[in-house]
Design a protein around this motif. Structure first.
Motif, PDB file in Angstrom:
ATOM      1  N   GLN A 124      87.371  86.507  37.169  1.00 15.89           N
ATOM      2  CA  GLN A 124      87.052  85.040  37.725  1.00 15.89           C
ATOM      3  C   GLN A 124      86.683  84.113  36.741  1.00 15.89           C
ATOM      4  N   TYR A 125      85.930  84.367  35.746  1.00 19.01           N
ATOM      5  CA  TYR A 125      85.095  83.359  34.885  1.00 19.01           C
ATOM      6  C   TYR A 125      85.419  83.681  33.407  1.00 19.01           C
ATOM      7  N   LYS A 165      85.286  78.584  35.863  1.00 19.50           N
ATOM      8  CA  LYS A 165      85.958  79.454  36.831  1.00 19.50           C
ATOM      9  C   LYS A 165      87.609  79.273  36.872  1.00 19.50           C
TER      10      LYS A 165
END
Length: 150
Positions: free
Chosen positions: A33-34, A71
């Protein structure tokens, strides 16, 4: 407006310092996700007027760590996000410095800065926790880097 220009100048200085031949290259860690970008550099890479305007100690024995968290969205375009960031740095003698990060929020850019001291030819070990979502486990960054005085 002056404050915005000061932050923009600081951000530009941080970016430039990450590509200078004597600076440590920017490093990245990526999860599902990051994307977390981080780089450490001597504080003397920052222009004196920018350091003064932002209360940054500029010394041949002082360095900085910059962290930005992005993100990933459904369009694969990362967006800057805030995070809880904590960390510490230790030298080879196991002397520990707690790192206190300051949030720099420029709208389209969100990043965190902290400073620390070192001795010439010091190799420092960093342990940083980054928690973009307070309901999920933190991401741990571990790296070492050698620093030299100018």
């Amino acid at each position: 407006m002056k404050t915005m220009m000061t932050y923009l100048t600081l951000a530009l200085t941080v970016v430039i310092s990450s590509v200078m031949p004597t600076a440590q290259a920017e490093q990245t860690i990526e999860t599902e996700q990051y994307i977390i970008h981080y780089n450490a550099f001597n504080s003397t890479f920052i222009a004196p007027e920018v350091a003064q305007a932002n209360n940054i100690v500029r010394s041949k024995y002082s360095a900085m760590l910059n962290i930005a968290v992005m993100k990933k969205d459904e369009n694969a375009e990362p967006k800057p996000v805030k995070a809880l960031i904590n960390g510490e740095v230790t030298n080879r003698l196991q002397q520990l410095q707690a790192l206190r990060f300051s949030l720099i929020n420029e709208g389209d850019a969100v990043y965190y800065l902290t400073s620390f001291t070192f001795a010439d030819a010091d190799t420092l070990d960093f342990t940083i926790t980054v928690q973009p979502d307070p309901n999920k486990e933190a991401i741990t960054l571990r790296f070492d880097q050698q620093f030299f005085t100018d």
